[in-house]
Design a protein around this motif. Sequence first.
Motif, PDB file in Angstrom:
ATOM      1  N   GLY A  74      29.573  29.574  72.947  1.00 24.17           N
ATOM      2  CA  GLY A  74      28.252  29.343  74.010  1.00 24.17           C
ATOM      3  C   GLY A  74      28.850  28.829  75.333  1.00 24.17           C
ATOM      4  O   GLY A  74      30.196  28.229  75.220  1.00 24.17           O
ATOM      5  N   ALA A  75      27.953  28.660  76.156  1.00 20.81           N
ATOM      6  CA  ALA A  75      28.328  28.039  77.360  1.00 20.81           C
ATOM      7  C   ALA A  75      28.355  26.463  77.133  1.00 20.81           C
ATOM      8  O   ALA A  75      29.230  25.880  77.665  1.00 20.81           O
ATOM      9  CB  ALA A  75      27.086  28.187  78.366  1.00 20.81           C
ATOM     10  N   SER A  76      27.899  26.108  76.156  1.00 23.27           N
ATOM     11  CA  SER A  76      27.660  24.536  75.536  1.00 23.27           C
ATOM     12  C   SER A  76      29.252  24.268  75.264  1.00 23.27           C
ATOM     13  O   SER A  76      29.792  22.922  75.444  1.00 23.27           O
ATOM     14  CB  SER A  76      26.919  24.389  74.553  1.00 23.27           C
ATOM     15  OG  SER A  76      25.662  24.667  74.965  1.00 23.27           O
ATOM     16  N   PHE A  79      31.338  22.983  78.332  1.00 23.55           N
ATOM     17  CA  PHE A  79      31.005  21.688  78.667  1.00 23.55           C
ATOM     18  C   PHE A  79      31.990  20.660  78.440  1.00 23.55           C
ATOM     19  O   PHE A  79      32.463  19.686  79.200  1.00 23.55           O
ATOM     20  CB  PHE A  79      29.583  20.993  78.197  1.00 23.55           C
ATOM     21  CG  PHE A  79      28.359  21.901  78.627  1.00 23.55           C
ATOM     22  CD1 PHE A  79      28.316  22.616  79.761  1.00 23.55           C
ATOM     23  CD2 PHE A  79      27.334  21.687  78.010  1.00 23.55           C
ATOM     24  CE1 PHE A  79      27.330  23.182  80.165  1.00 23.55           C
ATOM     25  CE2 PHE A  79      26.156  22.410  78.439  1.00 23.55           C
ATOM     26  CZ  PHE A  79      26.261  23.476  79.472  1.00 23.55           C
ATOM     27  N   TRP A  99      21.257  21.164  81.801  1.00 23.23           N
ATOM     28  CA  TRP A  99      22.485  21.568  81.502  1.00 23.23           C
ATOM     29  C   TRP A  99      23.612  20.756  82.314  1.00 23.23           C
ATOM     30  O   TRP A  99      24.796  20.675  81.751  1.00 23.23           O
ATOM     31  CB  TRP A  99      22.606  23.115  81.838  1.00 23.23           C
ATOM     32  CG  TRP A  99      21.400  23.897  80.995  1.00 23.23           C
ATOM     33  CD1 TRP A  99      20.436  24.652  81.485  1.00 23.23           C
ATOM     34  CD2 TRP A  99      21.554  24.011  79.726  1.00 23.23           C
ATOM     35  NE1 TRP A  99      19.779  25.258  80.487  1.00 23.23           N
ATOM     36  CE2 TRP A  99      20.470  24.936  79.378  1.00 23.23           C
ATOM     37  CE3 TRP A  99      22.214  23.700  78.660  1.00 23.23           C
ATOM     38  CZ2 TRP A  99      20.271  25.266  77.736  1.00 23.23           C
ATOM     39  CZ3 TRP A  99      22.064  23.883  77.315  1.00 23.23           C
ATOM     40  CH2 TRP A  99      20.819  24.700  77.046  1.00 23.23           C
ATOM     41  N   CYS A 143      25.746  23.325  88.183  1.00 24.31           N
ATOM     42  CA  CYS A 143      25.069  24.291  87.519  1.00 24.31           C
ATOM     43  C   CYS A 143      24.412  25.226  88.740  1.00 24.31           C
ATOM     44  O   CYS A 143      23.589  24.654  89.477  1.00 24.31           O
ATOM     45  CB  CYS A 143      24.325  23.816  86.523  1.00 24.31           C
ATOM     46  SG  CYS A 143      23.263  24.996  85.529  1.00 24.31           S
ATOM     47  N   ASN A 145      22.409  27.773  88.661  1.00 22.92           N
ATOM     48  CA  ASN A 145      20.858  28.144  88.379  1.00 22.92           C
ATOM     49  C   ASN A 145      20.410  27.294  87.128  1.00 22.92           C
ATOM     50  O   ASN A 145      20.887  27.478  86.198  1.00 22.92           O
ATOM     51  CB  ASN A 145      20.868  29.505  87.998  1.00 22.92           C
ATOM     52  CG  ASN A 145      19.322  30.045  87.978  1.00 22.92           C
ATOM     53  OD1 ASN A 145      18.662  29.786  88.974  1.00 22.92           O
ATOM     54  ND2 ASN A 145      19.031  30.413  86.726  1.00 22.92           N
ATOM     55  N   THR A 147      18.246  26.924  84.779  1.00 16.84           N
ATOM     56  CA  THR A 147      17.233  27.558  83.923  1.00 16.84           C
ATOM     57  C   THR A 147      16.025  27.500  83.706  1.00 16.84           C
ATOM     58  O   THR A 147      14.992  27.782  83.691  1.00 16.84           O
ATOM     59  CB  THR A 147      18.026  28.262  82.514  1.00 16.84           C
ATOM     60  OG1 THR A 147      19.378  28.345  82.909  1.00 16.84           O
ATOM     61  CG2 THR A 147      17.369  29.430  82.008  1.00 16.84           C
ATOM     62  N   ASP A 167      28.858  26.188  86.118  1.00 11.63           N
ATOM     63  CA  ASP A 167      28.018  26.773  85.164  1.00 11.63           C
ATOM     64  C   ASP A 167      26.927  27.979  85.631  1.00 11.63           C
ATOM     65  O   ASP A 167      26.122  27.599  86.419  1.00 11.63           O
ATOM     66  CB  ASP A 167      27.224  25.809  84.349  1.00 11.63           C
ATOM     67  CG  ASP A 167      26.287  26.598  83.227  1.00 11.63           C
ATOM     68  OD1 ASP A 167      26.290  27.659  83.100  1.00 11.63           O
ATOM     69  OD2 ASP A 167      25.761  25.657  82.420  1.00 11.63           O
ATOM     70  N   SER A 169      25.462  30.390  83.723  1.00 13.96           N
ATOM     71  CA  SER A 169      24.950  31.327  82.822  1.00 13.96           C
ATOM     72  C   SER A 169      23.640  32.089  83.120  1.00 13.96           C
ATOM     73  O   SER A 169      23.567  33.057  82.572  1.00 13.96           O
ATOM     74  CB  SER A 169      24.533  29.999  81.651  1.00 13.96           C
ATOM     75  OG  SER A 169      25.802  29.522  81.230  1.00 13.96           O
ATOM     76  N   SER A 170      22.989  31.409  83.953  1.00 17.07           N
ATOM     77  CA  SER A 170      21.863  32.040  84.081  1.00 17.07           C
ATOM     78  C   SER A 170      21.514  32.807  85.594  1.00 17.07           C
ATOM     79  O   SER A 170      20.587  33.473  86.019  1.00 17.07           O
ATOM     80  CB  SER A 170      20.393  31.341  83.903  1.00 17.07           C
ATOM     81  OG  SER A 170      20.603  30.167  84.785  1.00 17.07           O
ATOM     82  N   GLY A 188      27.181  31.751  79.427  1.00 14.90           N
ATOM     83  CA  GLY A 188      26.917  32.368  78.233  1.00 14.90           C
ATOM     84  C   GLY A 188      26.143  33.518  78.567  1.00 14.90           C
ATOM     85  O   GLY A 188      25.404  33.976  79.451  1.00 14.90           O
ATOM     86  N   GLN A 190      23.951  35.481  77.049  1.00 11.41           N
ATOM     87  CA  GLN A 190      22.803  35.867  76.581  1.00 11.41           C
ATOM     88  C   GLN A 190      21.579  35.924  77.784  1.00 11.41           C
ATOM     89  O   GLN A 190      20.488  35.980  77.502  1.00 11.41           O
ATOM     90  CB  GLN A 190      22.203  35.067  75.201  1.00 11.41           C
ATOM     91  CG  GLN A 190      22.144  33.659  75.675  1.00 11.41           C
ATOM     92  CD  GLN A 190      23.394  32.843  75.726  1.00 11.41           C
ATOM     93  OE1 GLN A 190      24.314  33.211  75.895  1.00 11.41           O
ATOM     94  NE2 GLN A 190      23.111  31.425  75.361  1.00 11.41           N
ATOM     95  N   LYS A 191      21.944  35.588  79.013  1.00 11.19           N
ATOM     96  CA  LYS A 191      20.929  35.558  80.043  1.00 11.19           C
ATOM     97  C   LYS A 191      21.127  36.878  80.967  1.00 11.19           C
ATOM     98  O   LYS A 191      20.055  37.449  81.088  1.00 11.19           O
ATOM     99  CB  LYS A 191      21.220  34.339  80.963  1.00 11.19           C
ATOM    100  CG  LYS A 191      21.389  33.065  80.297  1.00 11.19           C
ATOM    101  CD  LYS A 191      20.103  32.508  79.921  1.00 11.19           C
ATOM    102  CE  LYS A 191      20.274  31.431  78.695  1.00 11.19           C
ATOM    103  NZ  LYS A 191      20.950  30.219  79.038  1.00 11.19           N
TER     104      LYS A 191
END
Length: 357
Positions: A74-76, A79, A99, A143, A145, A147, A167, A169-170, A188, A190-191
């Motif tokens: 994941g994006a996590s 980090f 985030w 980051c 965006n 989310t 980051d 991710s979104s 990540g 999944q967005k």
Amino acid sequence: MKKINFSAGPSILSEFAIQETAKAVIDFAGTGLSLMEVSHRGKEFTAVINEARALIKEILEIPEDFEVVFLGGGASLQFCMAPFNFLEKKASFLDTGTWANKAIKEAKLFGEVNVVASSKADNYTYIPKDYDVPADSDYFYYCTNNTIYGTETKKDLSFGNMPVIADMSSDIFSRRIDFTHYDLIFAGAQKNLAPAGVTLVIVRKSALGRVSRAIPTMLDYRTHVDKESMFNTPPVLPIFTALQTAKWYKQLGGIDALHKINEEKAALLYDEIDNNRMFKGTVTCKEDRSIMNVCFVMADEYKDLEDEFYQFATAAGMSGFKGHRSVGGFRASLYNAMPISGVQALVDTMKKFAALK
Ligand SMILES: *Cc1c(COP(=O)(O)O)cnc(C)c1O
């Protein structure tokens, strides 16, 4: 009835990507085997991952010095991987929400962390703008965006020649990226790309190997760059879907076309939020409003109608639009796969609701 999916993540995917993945789960590339049961080193899947890397480079116009890798965790996980690989002494962070804070927490395990600015006191309803980044920072992190809060930095930040890590991710694939100052971008999937299970990492090859600490093999970007995401078994199914999404993006006209559609979709909904007496946006600085995650609440006089509107919109076929618990109200995520007709349906629902009251 197929629902209109405004979920923040995992989130809406294109019908094309879902259908192509469904077919491959049954019979992958005419092998007579499911995508889920073939070797990741077989020629069929090798072709998929190579095409996915190439197409993502093409769509985002990623410069030569970068490699695209597909990682788990994941994006996590990024980090901690980011500071593991890039933080020697000190790094600077912009605190724009949950985030960013999770990234700050992990970075502290590796070195000095300097938070240049924060909008925490105002529950992250804007993006801080006036701050200095100490020149002795190894990198600047943000980051793009947020989310949860629906704020977005819409241009690539830079501070002289300081490396930047982001980051995305979104909001990756929502706009053109200027890679000049980035050493690392991660997202990540999944967005805006694929089902959960894979993280898209775009890393500058020449920036690797500069920290003095030892890095465990799996957490060293060089491992995955050198082995082209095949050091161990990569997340085969989400990578397959990522390729389908990338093909769909290309067919839609590429990154600038995607950006234009996203701006239109966001304008349509923000316009309704601003003009419908029953609703108001939560982001105080309009230029910081995200084009991906649109956060809004009932206007003060109509606070007690929040649940009623939620039920009303749910009955009209909307799904996944409840705001994050730390913000409340509603959040409509308008990722690339959300058609303008979906946004129009939400706008119509808001108008109908107001007309009833
Ligand atoms: C969803 C999200 C994450 C977390 O991603 P995981 O893959 O669940 O670790 C990190 N950053 C941002 C901006 C996100 O939207």
